[in-house]
Enzyme design. Structure first.
Site, PDB file in Angstrom:
ATOM      1  N   ASN A 110      -4.445   3.328 -29.474  1.00 25.07           N
ATOM      2  CA  ASN A 110      -3.571   3.642 -28.280  1.00 25.07           C
ATOM      3  C   ASN A 110      -3.596   1.736 -27.827  1.00 25.07           C
ATOM      4  OD1 ASN A 110      -5.075   5.167 -24.987  1.00 25.07           O
ATOM      5  ND2 ASN A 110      -2.967   4.806 -25.909  1.00 25.07           N
TER       6      ASN A 110
ATOM      7  N   ASN B 141      -7.945  11.575 -14.143  1.00 23.82           N
ATOM      8  CA  ASN B 141      -6.746  11.870 -14.137  1.00 23.82           C
ATOM      9  C   ASN B 141      -5.897  13.460 -14.846  1.00 23.82           C
ATOM     10  OD1 ASN B 141      -7.536  11.533 -16.870  1.00 23.82           O
ATOM     11  ND2 ASN B 141      -6.260   9.767 -17.167  1.00 23.82           N
TER      12      ASN B 141
ATOM     13  N   CYS C 219      -6.544   9.027 -26.554  1.00 24.06           N
ATOM     14  CA  CYS C 219      -6.905   8.812 -25.674  1.00 24.06           C
ATOM     15  C   CYS C 219      -8.216   9.242 -25.028  1.00 24.06           C
ATOM     16  CB  CYS C 219      -6.012  10.540 -24.324  1.00 24.06           C
ATOM     17  SG  CYS C 219      -6.205  10.156 -22.987  1.00 24.06           S
ATOM     18  N   GLY C 220      -8.970   8.229 -24.368  1.00 25.78           N
ATOM     19  CA  GLY C 220     -10.015   8.250 -24.042  1.00 25.78           C
ATOM     20  C   GLY C 220     -10.367   9.072 -23.164  1.00 25.78           C
ATOM     21  N   THR C 221      -9.816   9.108 -21.344  1.00 22.27           N
ATOM     22  CA  THR C 221      -9.995  10.169 -21.009  1.00 22.27           C
ATOM     23  C   THR C 221     -10.008  12.015 -21.321  1.00 22.27           C
ATOM     24  OG1 THR C 221      -7.065   9.891 -19.996  1.00 22.27           O
ATOM     25  CG2 THR C 221      -9.479   8.704 -18.449  1.00 22.27           C
TER      26      THR C 221
ATOM     27  N   ASN D  56       1.436   3.336 -17.033  1.00 23.73           N
ATOM     28  CA  ASN D  56       2.266   3.804 -17.798  1.00 23.73           C
ATOM     29  C   ASN D  56       2.828   3.821 -18.316  1.00 23.73           C
ATOM     30  OD1 ASN D  56       0.097   6.248 -17.692  1.00 23.73           O
ATOM     31  ND2 ASN D  56       0.767   7.324 -16.067  1.00 23.73           N
TER      32      ASN D  56
ATOM     33  N   CYS E  41      -8.010   5.217 -17.159  1.00 19.30           N
ATOM     34  CA  CYS E  41      -8.161   4.855 -18.445  1.00 19.30           C
ATOM     35  C   CYS E  41      -9.215   4.745 -18.969  1.00 19.30           C
ATOM     36  CB  CYS E  41      -6.307   4.465 -18.880  1.00 19.30           C
ATOM     37  SG  CYS E  41      -5.708   4.538 -20.056  1.00 19.30           S
ATOM     38  N   GLY E  42      -9.968   5.530 -19.905  1.00 19.70           N
ATOM     39  CA  GLY E  42     -10.672   5.086 -20.378  1.00 19.70           C
ATOM     40  C   GLY E  42     -10.699   4.612 -21.449  1.00 19.70           C
TER      41      GLY E  42
ATOM     42  N   GLU F 191       0.485  12.666 -24.064  1.00 21.11           N
ATOM     43  CA  GLU F 191       0.078  11.674 -22.849  1.00 21.11           C
ATOM     44  C   GLU F 191       1.081  11.325 -21.812  1.00 21.11           C
ATOM     45  OE1 GLU F 191      -2.151   7.678 -21.895  1.00 21.11           O
ATOM     46  OE2 GLU F 191      -1.601   7.640 -23.938  1.00 21.11           O
TER      47      GLU F 191
END
Length: 338
Positions: free
Chosen positions: A18, A168, A228-230, A79, A88-89, A219
């Site tokens: 990412n 988010n 994707c972290g979150t 984004n 955003c993690g 995403e």
């Protein structure tokens, strides 16, 4: 500063594939528009990235000014489609790695302001000066805001989904086969549309074993992303909601096409995300075509952060600017003494 000058310095990094463009703007001079972000993140006409991280001191940002007492730095996350992101993690961990690599953090705990509030990170001291290594971020307690009857459709298949908010919005579905999601070349349909007025990230999740998940993600504002972290945290929250386990801390392993992330869940449900963060490049943007014009009236309002209407954002910015002007003389010496 009016617009972005050609010749601006940048850095780039990624976590589990990412990837993010970093613009170092400590004094808040850059006037980023959605068009600027789209151009920079374009993988053919720009540098290419899943998102843009503008690093600015809280004291210099109207959005983050009220958090200046808790954190020095603000992550202005955009984004790839130019829309603003609240959290955003993976991006937060890449930005923490950048702060350490540039000598502005020396390892250990780090507070970082985001549009979702202040997040607390940790960089192991033995890798503080490195351009790569693990970073952890406390993600807080995921919310399940509902509604309950959400459906995700991809191709000819559809599934029930769970609405999970990790700063988010996410729609999480469990599938028997990740291939059933199709190519994810276009965003899956999520209904009812009223559940996500500003769009959502969609996770397709499969159980691999106890506390072990694998996922694919579309995403919001990006398309299919390698990680994707979150989204990893949202998947764990959905797994716990689906099959609650015994009380006590637990660690989940979450695999994605881009790599592996770890999610630690505390007794009270708060989550900590850990994974690699790598800095891969730095350079200068030199485009052969002029930058797109600055935003026109109304453009500032498109795809604002989840749940925050445009008038509230603008009013917050106006209040921050007024306070910044009133306190400028007193705060600048204090900042210099840090």
């Amino acid at each position: 500063m009016n617009g972005i000058p050609i010749g601006i310095a940048f850095a780039k990094g990624h976590s589990t594939g990412n990837d993010f463009l970093i613009l170092d703007d400590p004094d808040g001079h850059l006037d980023l528009t959605p068009a600027h972000t789209i151009r920079l993140c374009d993988r053919r006409k720009g540098i290419g990235a899943d998102g843009l991280l503008r690093l600015v001191r809280c004291i210099a940002s109207p959005e983050a000014f009220t958090m200046a007492g808790q954190a020095e730095w603000f992550m202005d996350y955009r984004n790839a489609d130019g829309s603003l992101g609240a959290m955003c993690g993976n991006g937060a961990r890449v930005l923490a790695r950048y702060l350490a690599a540039t000598g502005r953090h020396h390892g250990g705990p780090l507070a970082l302001a985001t549009r979702a509030g202040v997040r607390h990170l940790n960089i192991p001291a033995d890798s503080a000066e490195s351009h790569h290594g693990p970073v952890s971020v406390a993600m807080g307690l995921p919310a399940l805001p509902g509604p309950d009857r959400i459906t995700v459709t991809a191709g000819s298949r559809h599934w029930p989904a769970l609405h999970v908010d990790v700063g988010n919005p996410h729609a999480v579905v469990f599938v028997d086969d990740l291939g059933h999601a199709g190519t994810l070349a276009t965003a899956p349909e999520v209904t009812p549309t009223s559940a996500y007025p500003h769009g959502t990230t969609v996770e397709f999740v499969r159980d691999l074993g106890p506390h072990h998940l694998v996922l694919r993600v579309h995403e919001r504002g990006v398309g299919e992303a390698p990680s994707c972290g979150t989204g990893a945290c949202a998947a764990v929250a959905a797994a716990l909601h689906r099959a609650p386990g015994p009380p006590g801390p637990v660690r989940y392993t979450v695999d994605a096409p881009g790599g592996r992330l770890l999610v630690d869940v505390a007794d009270h449900g708060t989550m900590t995300l850990t994974g690699p963060a790598h800095l891969t490049a730095r350079g200068t943007v030199r485009l052969h075509t002029p930058w797109m014009p600055a935003a026109r009236d109304g453009e500032r309002g498109i795809q604002q952060p989840h749940g925050v209407p445009t008038p509230a954002l603008l009013a917050r910015a106006d209040r921050g600017l007024a306070r910044l002007a009133d306190l400028h003389t007193a705060l600048i010496p204090a900042q210099a003494d840090r």
